[in-house]
Design a protein around this motif. Structure first.
Motif, PDB file in Angstrom:
ATOM      1  N   ARG A 213      12.287  33.869  28.988  1.00 59.14           N
ATOM      2  CA  ARG A 213      13.591  34.263  29.512  1.00 59.14           C
ATOM      3  C   ARG A 213      13.526  34.255  31.034  1.00 59.14           C
ATOM      4  NH1 ARG A 213      17.403  36.007  26.928  1.00 59.14           N
ATOM      5  NH2 ARG A 213      18.094  37.543  28.450  1.00 59.14           N
TER       6      ARG A 213
ATOM      7  N   ASP B   5      14.516  36.477  33.055  1.00 59.90           N
ATOM      8  CA  ASP B   5      14.074  37.794  33.532  1.00 59.90           C
ATOM      9  C   ASP B   5      12.586  38.060  33.331  1.00 59.90           C
ATOM     10  OD1 ASP B   5      16.674  38.294  34.314  1.00 59.90           O
ATOM     11  OD2 ASP B   5      17.171  39.428  32.499  1.00 59.90           O
ATOM     12  N   ASP B   6      11.887  37.196  32.600  1.00 65.48           N
ATOM     13  CA  ASP B   6      10.441  37.350  32.423  1.00 65.48           C
ATOM     14  C   ASP B   6       9.652  36.926  33.663  1.00 65.48           C
ATOM     15  OD1 ASP B   6      10.783  38.279  29.826  1.00 65.48           O
ATOM     16  OD2 ASP B   6      10.529  36.286  28.939  1.00 65.48           O
TER      17      ASP B   6
ATOM     18  N   ARG C 216       9.603  30.939  39.674  1.00 63.86           N
ATOM     19  CA  ARG C 216      10.976  31.312  40.022  1.00 63.86           C
ATOM     20  C   ARG C 216      11.006  31.550  41.526  1.00 63.86           C
ATOM     21  NH1 ARG C 216      14.270  36.457  37.495  1.00 63.86           N
ATOM     22  NH2 ARG C 216      16.244  36.074  38.594  1.00 63.86           N
TER      23      ARG C 216
ATOM     24  N   GLY D 200      20.179  31.961  29.724  1.00 61.57           N
ATOM     25  CA  GLY D 200      19.194  32.952  30.135  1.00 61.57           C
ATOM     26  C   GLY D 200      17.758  32.609  29.812  1.00 61.57           C
TER      27      GLY D 200
END
Length: 109
Positions: A8, A10-11, A31, A100
């Motif tokens: 994901r 957000d990971d 990221r 996402g």
């Protein structure tokens, strides 16, 4: 291209990387800031260790790079080029985000 979900969004904390296996290959997914993603091979060519995802992310001029945690060589996250030793460059892979999730497609493998 065949994209594989790896995690994901957000990971991955901004300006860090995570390691994943895609098609049996060790890949480092980074990221940059809030919404830019890059993927390169995770194997440090000099040592053979799967560690590039643990390197420090930064800039050298206008290039976004990761510094190998072992030998400190810098790898361009867009191209996979090793700035200090081009013969030790790694493959860069395609990345996209859907719903996402971060997806990676292997290039040149």
């Amino acid at each position: 291209m065949n994209f594989t979900p790896v995690c994901r969004v957000d990971d991955i904390l901004p300006d860090t990387g995570v390691a994943a296996r895609v098609g049996g290959r060790h890949v480092a997914v980074f990221r940059i800031g809030a919404d830019r993603f890059h993927a390169i091979d995770n194997i440090d060519p000099r040592s053979g260790a799967s560690v590039l995802a643990r390197g420090l992310v930064g800039n050298l001029g206008d290039r976004v790079v990761v510094a190998s945690p072992l030998y400190k060589n810098h790898f361009d996250l867009t191209t996979g080029e090793c700035l200090e030793a081009p013969e030790q460059s790694v493959y860069a892979h395609a990345v996209r985000v859907e719903n996402g999730h971060v997806l990676v497609a292997l290039n040149h493998c």
